[in-house]
Write an enzyme that holds these catalytic residues in place. Sequence first.
Site, PDB file in Angstrom:
ATOM      1  N   GLU A  22       0.826  -1.221   0.000  1.00 30.77           N
ATOM      2  CA  GLU A  22       0.000   0.000   0.000  1.00 30.77           C
ATOM      3  C   GLU A  22       0.856   1.267   0.000  1.00 30.77           C
ATOM      4  O   GLU A  22       2.083   1.212   0.203  1.00 30.77           O
ATOM      5  CB  GLU A  22      -0.944   0.011   1.206  1.00 30.77           C
ATOM      6  CG  GLU A  22      -0.223   0.069   2.548  1.00 30.77           C
ATOM      7  CD  GLU A  22      -0.988   0.870   3.600  1.00 30.77           C
ATOM      8  OE1 GLU A  22      -1.380   2.014   3.319  1.00 30.77           O
ATOM      9  OE2 GLU A  22      -1.169   0.339   4.716  1.00 30.77           O
ATOM     10  N   LYS A  84      -5.267  11.004   0.498  1.00 22.97           N
ATOM     11  CA  LYS A  84      -5.443   9.673   1.103  1.00 22.97           C
ATOM     12  C   LYS A  84      -6.706   9.049   0.501  1.00 22.97           C
ATOM     13  O   LYS A  84      -7.802   9.582   0.668  1.00 22.97           O
ATOM     14  CB  LYS A  84      -5.563   9.821   2.627  1.00 22.97           C
ATOM     15  CG  LYS A  84      -5.834   8.519   3.368  1.00 22.97           C
ATOM     16  CD  LYS A  84      -5.883   8.772   4.879  1.00 22.97           C
ATOM     17  CE  LYS A  84      -6.541   7.631   5.626  1.00 22.97           C
ATOM     18  NZ  LYS A  84      -6.690   7.914   7.065  1.00 22.97           N
ATOM     19  N   VAL A 104      -5.535   0.577   3.097  1.00 24.37           N
ATOM     20  CA  VAL A 104      -5.729  -0.877   3.006  1.00 24.37           C
ATOM     21  C   VAL A 104      -6.942  -1.177   2.133  1.00 24.37           C
ATOM     22  O   VAL A 104      -6.890  -2.012   1.216  1.00 24.37           O
ATOM     23  CB  VAL A 104      -5.892  -1.490   4.411  1.00 24.37           C
ATOM     24  CG1 VAL A 104      -6.388  -2.933   4.333  1.00 24.37           C
ATOM     25  CG2 VAL A 104      -4.564  -1.427   5.167  1.00 24.37           C
ATOM     26  N   ASP A 134     -16.453   6.214  14.476  1.00 21.71           N
ATOM     27  CA  ASP A 134     -15.452   6.248  13.409  1.00 21.71           C
ATOM     28  C   ASP A 134     -14.996   4.814  13.160  1.00 21.71           C
ATOM     29  O   ASP A 134     -14.270   4.228  13.957  1.00 21.71           O
ATOM     30  CB  ASP A 134     -14.279   7.137  13.833  1.00 21.71           C
ATOM     31  CG  ASP A 134     -13.220   7.257  12.738  1.00 21.71           C
ATOM     32  OD1 ASP A 134     -13.259   6.466  11.766  1.00 21.71           O
ATOM     33  OD2 ASP A 134     -12.349   8.129  12.859  1.00 21.71           O
ATOM     34  N   SER A 136     -13.241   2.330  10.295  1.00 21.44           N
ATOM     35  CA  SER A 136     -12.463   2.381   9.054  1.00 21.44           C
ATOM     36  C   SER A 136     -13.155   1.603   7.934  1.00 21.44           C
ATOM     37  O   SER A 136     -13.679   0.507   8.144  1.00 21.44           O
ATOM     38  CB  SER A 136     -11.083   1.790   9.276  1.00 21.44           C
ATOM     39  OG  SER A 136     -10.385   1.747   8.046  1.00 21.44           O
ATOM     40  N   ALA A 137     -13.113   2.180   6.730  1.00 21.20           N
ATOM     41  CA  ALA A 137     -13.616   1.478   5.541  1.00 21.20           C
ATOM     42  C   ALA A 137     -12.806   0.215   5.258  1.00 21.20           C
ATOM     43  O   ALA A 137     -13.248  -0.637   4.480  1.00 21.20           O
ATOM     44  CB  ALA A 137     -13.583   2.416   4.337  1.00 21.20           C
ATOM     45  N   ASP A 138     -11.639   0.080   5.896  1.00 19.10           N
ATOM     46  CA  ASP A 138     -10.863  -1.163   5.723  1.00 19.10           C
ATOM     47  C   ASP A 138     -11.685  -2.381   6.139  1.00 19.10           C
ATOM     48  O   ASP A 138     -11.587  -3.454   5.529  1.00 19.10           O
ATOM     49  CB  ASP A 138      -9.589  -1.144   6.592  1.00 19.10           C
ATOM     50  CG  ASP A 138      -8.568  -0.112   6.146  1.00 19.10           C
ATOM     51  OD1 ASP A 138      -8.758   0.520   5.080  1.00 19.10           O
ATOM     52  OD2 ASP A 138      -7.564   0.064   6.883  1.00 19.10           O
ATOM     53  N   LYS A 155      -3.602  -1.239  15.515  1.00 18.45           N
ATOM     54  CA  LYS A 155      -2.969  -0.474  16.594  1.00 18.45           C
ATOM     55  C   LYS A 155      -3.908  -0.280  17.761  1.00 18.45           C
ATOM     56  O   LYS A 155      -5.101  -0.121  17.579  1.00 18.45           O
ATOM     57  CB  LYS A 155      -2.581   0.908  16.084  1.00 18.45           C
ATOM     58  CG  LYS A 155      -1.198   0.961  15.525  1.00 18.45           C
ATOM     59  CD  LYS A 155      -0.953   2.293  14.892  1.00 18.45           C
ATOM     60  CE  LYS A 155      -1.920   2.575  13.785  1.00 18.45           C
ATOM     61  NZ  LYS A 155      -1.953   1.650  12.699  1.00 18.45           N
TER      62      LYS A 155
END
Length: 313
Positions: A22, A84, A104, A134, A136-138, A155
């Site tokens: 990535e 991003k 990702v 919140d 993540s779209a990951d 993390k």
Amino acid sequence: MVVLTEELADAINENRPIVALESTVISHGLPYPDNWELAKEMEAIVRAHGAVPGTIAVIEGQAKVGLSDDELAKLADGSADVIKISRRDFGAAIARKAYGATTVAATMIVAHKAGIDVFATGGIGGVHRGEGWDVSADLIELSQTPVAVVCAGAKSILDLPRTLEWLETFGVPVVGYGTNEFPSFYTPHSGLTLTERVNTPAEAAAIINAQWDLGLLGGILVTVPIPTDDALAQERIEDDIQQALNEAAQQNISGKETTPFLLQRLVEITGGDSLRANLALLKNNAAVAAQIAVALKPADVSNARRVDFDSTV
Ligand code: PSU
Ligand code: MN
């Protein structure tokens, strides 16, 4: 359309093992020049383990697999305005002929379009802490795009229990590589137990193959603990993370800025220790991903799932 270098187009046509890499980690996750050196090193490590590296980014509006040194430098050195990019951002970035670093989620999308099955990164995005929703779209991408993502977990800036619950709900297999515990990026431990453990690249490849053979065409997370020598002390990093999170809240950091802000502050707060750990785990993941790609025998899997790619450059 996705544009491949000649080397990568050949590698795909010849069913050679390939590892996608990535670029958000390069442009928004690490400082210059460490990011540039790391990008080159990850490619070299993938090659040393018998696979072809394909770093993915949007370059002047083209989604590319395999970047030239000049293109990598532009992503790394701050000389270009680099967006991003996650799933929602492709159209705008391409229409505006922008430079974009792929998260990702976005890297999985392009890798899959090119017929690449394995992808190495540092940590995935996840459910953030707090009540702000919140997510993540990951995570959504992992539920719907068939790429095996090799990472060091997520993390502990994130809410790890909720992140794992989310992955379970949406049917994403999470496999521990040489561990029974979900790794928390800077340390091998999170206290969260995984249901699946593998000890070799072949075992990981067998699970990936079996899942996809059944037509369950979603992502698979292979989580590799940071090597012990490079790990940070659990309690100290937790304090530092808390400080970074407090600062983000005070400064009203939100949306796509959140993860880059927290990563950068952590590097500063830890006096570079978090950066050293991050670089070490990224290199380790590149090596494991290449071994899994070699074990996966692309001839068996890629052809059936290939979507499309365009011209070569
Ligand atoms: N983890 C890292 N470094 C990073 C990222 C994750 O250690 O740079 C990047 C990845 O590209 C990941 C993205 O997809 O952050 C997640 O961003 P967000 O939380 O905004 O979805
Ligand atoms: Mn987010």
